[in-house]
Design a protein around this motif. Structure first.
Motif, PDB file in Angstrom:
ATOM      1  N   THR A   1       0.840  -1.194   0.000  1.00  0.00           N
ATOM      2  CA  THR A   1       0.000   0.000   0.000  1.00  0.00           C
ATOM      3  C   THR A   1       0.883   1.256   0.000  1.00  0.00           C
ATOM      4  O   THR A   1       1.598   1.506   0.972  1.00  0.00           O
ATOM      5  N   PRO A   2       0.836   2.056  -1.094  1.00  0.00           N
ATOM      6  CA  PRO A   2       0.138   1.763  -2.353  1.00  0.00           C
ATOM      7  C   PRO A   2       0.922   0.726  -3.153  1.00  0.00           C
ATOM      8  O   PRO A   2       2.114   0.530  -2.896  1.00  0.00           O
ATOM      9  N   PRO A   3       0.280   0.086  -4.116  1.00  0.00           N
ATOM     10  CA  PRO A   3       0.998  -0.913  -4.923  1.00  0.00           C
ATOM     11  C   PRO A   3       2.076  -0.257  -5.780  1.00  0.00           C
ATOM     12  O   PRO A   3       2.059   0.963  -6.002  1.00  0.00           O
ATOM     13  N   LEU A   4       3.000  -1.059  -6.229  1.00  0.00           N
ATOM     14  CA  LEU A   4       4.081  -0.549  -7.075  1.00  0.00           C
ATOM     15  C   LEU A   4       3.521   0.184  -8.288  1.00  0.00           C
ATOM     16  O   LEU A   4       4.048   1.225  -8.706  1.00  0.00           O
ATOM     17  N   VAL A   5       2.462  -0.332  -8.845  1.00  0.00           N
ATOM     18  CA  VAL A   5       1.763   0.315  -9.957  1.00  0.00           C
ATOM     19  C   VAL A   5       0.310  -0.159  -9.935  1.00  0.00           C
ATOM     20  O   VAL A   5       0.044  -1.304  -9.576  1.00  0.00           O
ATOM     21  N   SER A   6      -0.616   0.732 -10.266  1.00  0.00           N
ATOM     22  CA  SER A   6      -2.033   0.383 -10.250  1.00  0.00           C
ATOM     23  C   SER A   6      -2.521   0.078 -11.661  1.00  0.00           C
ATOM     24  O   SER A   6      -1.851   0.391 -12.653  1.00  0.00           O
ATOM     25  N   ASP A   7      -3.714  -0.535 -11.755  1.00  0.00           N
ATOM     26  CA  ASP A   7      -4.307  -0.795 -13.062  1.00  0.00           C
ATOM     27  C   ASP A   7      -4.537   0.509 -13.825  1.00  0.00           C
ATOM     28  O   ASP A   7      -4.322   0.573 -15.036  1.00  0.00           O
ATOM     29  N   GLN A   8      -4.966   1.546 -13.117  1.00  0.00           N
ATOM     30  CA  GLN A   8      -5.214   2.827 -13.771  1.00  0.00           C
ATOM     31  C   GLN A   8      -3.933   3.434 -14.318  1.00  0.00           C
ATOM     32  O   GLN A   8      -3.902   3.955 -15.440  1.00  0.00           O
ATOM     33  N   GLU A   9      -2.853   3.350 -13.549  1.00  0.00           N
ATOM     34  CA  GLU A   9      -1.569   3.892 -14.018  1.00  0.00           C
ATOM     35  C   GLU A   9      -1.075   3.132 -15.241  1.00  0.00           C
ATOM     36  O   GLU A   9      -0.550   3.731 -16.192  1.00  0.00           O
ATOM     37  N   LEU A  10      -1.235   1.826 -15.221  1.00  0.00           N
ATOM     38  CA  LEU A  10      -0.833   1.025 -16.377  1.00  0.00           C
ATOM     39  C   LEU A  10      -1.685   1.367 -17.594  1.00  0.00           C
ATOM     40  O   LEU A  10      -1.172   1.488 -18.716  1.00  0.00           O
ATOM     41  N   ASP A  11      -2.996   1.514 -17.382  1.00  0.00           N
ATOM     42  CA  ASP A  11      -3.900   1.873 -18.469  1.00  0.00           C
ATOM     43  C   ASP A  11      -3.480   3.206 -19.077  1.00  0.00           C
ATOM     44  O   ASP A  11      -3.391   3.354 -20.311  1.00  0.00           O
ATOM     45  N   GLU A  12      -3.199   4.195 -18.242  1.00  0.00           N
ATOM     46  CA  GLU A  12      -2.788   5.508 -18.734  1.00  0.00           C
ATOM     47  C   GLU A  12      -1.456   5.431 -19.475  1.00  0.00           C
ATOM     48  O   GLU A  12      -1.268   6.080 -20.513  1.00  0.00           O
ATOM     49  N   TRP A  13      -0.524   4.636 -18.947  1.00  0.00           N
ATOM     50  CA  TRP A  13       0.790   4.512 -19.592  1.00  0.00           C
ATOM     51  C   TRP A  13       0.666   3.894 -20.974  1.00  0.00           C
ATOM     52  O   TRP A  13       1.228   4.403 -21.944  1.00  0.00           O
ATOM     53  N   PHE A  14      -0.077   2.796 -21.069  1.00  0.00           N
ATOM     54  CA  PHE A  14      -0.243   2.133 -22.364  1.00  0.00           C
ATOM     55  C   PHE A  14      -1.060   2.992 -23.322  1.00  0.00           C
ATOM     56  O   PHE A  14      -0.810   2.983 -24.529  1.00  0.00           O
ATOM     57  N   THR A  15      -2.041   3.720 -22.802  1.00  0.00           N
ATOM     58  CA  THR A  15      -2.828   4.609 -23.666  1.00  0.00           C
ATOM     59  C   THR A  15      -1.937   5.690 -24.259  1.00  0.00           C
ATOM     60  O   THR A  15      -2.001   5.974 -25.468  1.00  0.00           O
ATOM     61  N   LYS A  16      -1.114   6.290 -23.421  1.00  0.00           N
ATOM     62  CA  LYS A  16      -0.215   7.348 -23.894  1.00  0.00           C
ATOM     63  C   LYS A  16       0.776   6.808 -24.919  1.00  0.00           C
ATOM     64  O   LYS A  16       0.980   7.407 -25.988  1.00  0.00           O
ATOM     65  N   ARG A  17       1.389   5.668 -24.622  1.00  0.00           N
ATOM     66  CA  ARG A  17       2.367   5.091 -25.559  1.00  0.00           C
ATOM     67  C   ARG A  17       1.676   4.616 -26.835  1.00  0.00           C
ATOM     68  O   ARG A  17       2.231   4.718 -27.926  1.00  0.00           O
ATOM     69  N   GLY A  18       0.459   4.104 -26.699  1.00  0.00           N
ATOM     70  CA  GLY A  18      -0.276   3.652 -27.880  1.00  0.00           C
ATOM     71  C   GLY A  18      -0.604   4.793 -28.811  1.00  0.00           C
ATOM     72  O   GLY A  18      -0.482   4.668 -30.041  1.00  0.00           O
ATOM     73  N   ARG A  19      -1.016   5.917 -28.261  1.00  0.00           N
ATOM     74  CA  ARG A  19      -1.327   7.070 -29.101  1.00  0.00           C
ATOM     75  C   ARG A  19      -0.074   7.645 -29.743  1.00  0.00           C
ATOM     76  O   ARG A  19      -0.102   8.097 -30.887  1.00  0.00           O
ATOM     77  N   THR A  20       1.028   7.619 -29.003  1.00  0.00           N
ATOM     78  CA  THR A  20       2.308   8.037 -29.588  1.00  0.00           C
ATOM     79  C   THR A  20       2.685   7.123 -30.738  1.00  0.00           C
ATOM     80  O   THR A  20       3.152   7.580 -31.796  1.00  0.00           O
ATOM     81  N   LEU A  21       2.469   5.815 -30.549  1.00  0.00           N
ATOM     82  CA  LEU A  21       2.760   4.857 -31.611  1.00  0.00           C
ATOM     83  C   LEU A  21       1.882   5.105 -32.819  1.00  0.00           C
ATOM     84  O   LEU A  21       2.354   5.058 -33.975  1.00  0.00           O
ATOM     85  N   GLN A  22       0.602   5.383 -32.599  1.00  0.00           N
ATOM     86  CA  GLN A  22      -0.307   5.673 -33.711  1.00  0.00           C
ATOM     87  C   GLN A  22       0.153   6.887 -34.505  1.00  0.00           C
ATOM     88  O   GLN A  22       0.164   6.865 -35.741  1.00  0.00           O
ATOM     89  N   ARG A  23       0.536   7.956 -33.797  1.00  0.00           N
ATOM     90  CA  ARG A  23       1.004   9.161 -34.491  1.00  0.00           C
ATOM     91  C   ARG A  23       2.278   8.882 -35.283  1.00  0.00           C
ATOM     92  O   ARG A  23       2.449   9.378 -36.403  1.00  0.00           O
ATOM     93  N   THR A  24       3.156   8.089 -34.702  1.00  0.00           N
ATOM     94  CA  THR A  24       4.404   7.750 -35.390  1.00  0.00           C
ATOM     95  C   THR A  24       4.122   6.954 -36.662  1.00  0.00           C
ATOM     96  O   THR A  24       4.702   7.225 -37.721  1.00  0.00           O
ATOM     97  N   VAL A  25       3.226   5.979 -36.550  1.00  0.00           N
ATOM     98  CA  VAL A  25       2.872   5.157 -37.714  1.00  0.00           C
ATOM     99  C   VAL A  25       2.226   6.023 -38.793  1.00  0.00           C
ATOM    100  O   VAL A  25       2.515   5.873 -39.991  1.00  0.00           O
ATOM    101  N   GLN A  26       1.353   6.936 -38.388  1.00  0.00           N
ATOM    102  CA  GLN A  26       0.698   7.823 -39.352  1.00  0.00           C
ATOM    103  C   GLN A  26       1.718   8.684 -40.085  1.00  0.00           C
ATOM    104  O   GLN A  26       1.638   8.865 -41.302  1.00  0.00           O
ATOM    105  N   ARG A  27       2.695   9.215 -39.345  1.00  0.00           N
ATOM    106  CA  ARG A  27       3.732  10.033 -39.983  1.00  0.00           C
ATOM    107  C   ARG A  27       4.549   9.209 -40.959  1.00  0.00           C
ATOM    108  O   ARG A  27       4.885   9.674 -42.062  1.00  0.00           O
TER     109      ARG A  27
END
Length: 259
Positions: free
Chosen positions: A214-240
């Protein structure tokens, strides 16, 4: 965790104090000129492959869940992302790093079928003794017993009502897979027991960091936000990259037409 660490210590001390137990246990499956006859049994060979198959299925599923979130960042993940993270991290740290990279490749303990007591040409070595009698993928400790124990990590993530049924399947399977390695002359009994304990320690340690701390090393929400951010960055990179690729293709076509 302290109880499991204590159990590993007790088992280790027992086999250091009574090293003859290891060749005795392996000798139960050794039949002179036939050697370790169990390894010639087609059914037992097929059973041996079940454990690694289940490990691959779970690992691939976990990777797929994480990749899907990365590739489709706008959608909610199929599973809470701590679950695949927990399974993959324990698989990598336990059977992968600790068992195979650190112990099996550096302790140099010959396998039962390689020692003099069972028709080999190498001397028997006790647990935890570092030798140069084996270069890599050695007997101490058992990788397949570690993988069998790792399968129990899935039970930590199941609803309470499912855990008894899962244990009823996975515990006997783990025992069969581990005894198979002793019966095949691939590992000593101590290799299996210590491997179980070390792998369970890794599982409990990671589970504590991700779920009980408590608190955990990482939460589900933090992981979701991290992957969402990296995923959108990846999408923009692929589009470019695609836009630049289309421009290059158009330029190449124009050059060809102009000629």
């Amino acid at each position: 965790m302290p109880a499991v660490a204590g159990l590993v210590a007790v088992v280790s001390l027992f086999f250091l104090a009574f090293p003859a137990v290891d060749p005795w246990a392996s000798g139960l499956f050794y039949f002179g000129e036939q050697g370790f006859a169990a390894q010639d049994n087609a059914f037992l060979r097929d059973v041996r492959h079940l454990g690694p198959f289940l490990v691959r299925v779970i690992a691939v599923t976990c990777v797929a869940v994480l990749l899907l979130k990365l590739l489709v960042p706008g959608r909610a993940p199929i599973l809470p992302l701590r679950q695949p993270l927990f399974l993959l991290s324990t698989l990598i740290l336990g059977p992968g790093v600790l068992v195979n990279l650190v112990l099996k490749n550096n302790w140099g303990r010959p396998r039962p079928r390689s020692v003099e007591e069972f028709g080999g040409d190498l001397p028997f070595q006790p647990v935890w003794k570092i030798t140069d009698h084996c270069d890599s993928n050695c007997s101490f400790v058992s990788g397949e017993a570690s993988a069998a124990m790792w399968l129990l990590a899935t039970v930590f993530l199941l609803p309470a009502s499912w855990r008894r049924a899962a244990l009823g399947f996975l515990v006997p399977l783990g025992l069969i897979l581990s005894v198979n390695r002793v019966a095949f002359g691939g590992h000593f009994l101590s290799d299996t027991l210590i491997s179980w304990g070390l792998t369970l320690l890794v599982i409990l340690g990671v589970h504590y960091l991700l779920y009980r701390k408590t608190p955990p090393l990482v939460s589900d929400q933090e992981l979701d936000e991290w992957f969402t951010k990296r995923g959108r960055t990846l999408q923009r990179t692929v589009q470019r990259v695609l836009i630049r690729g289309r421009r290059l293709m158009r330029g190449a076509v124009r050059m060809f037409v102009d000629r």
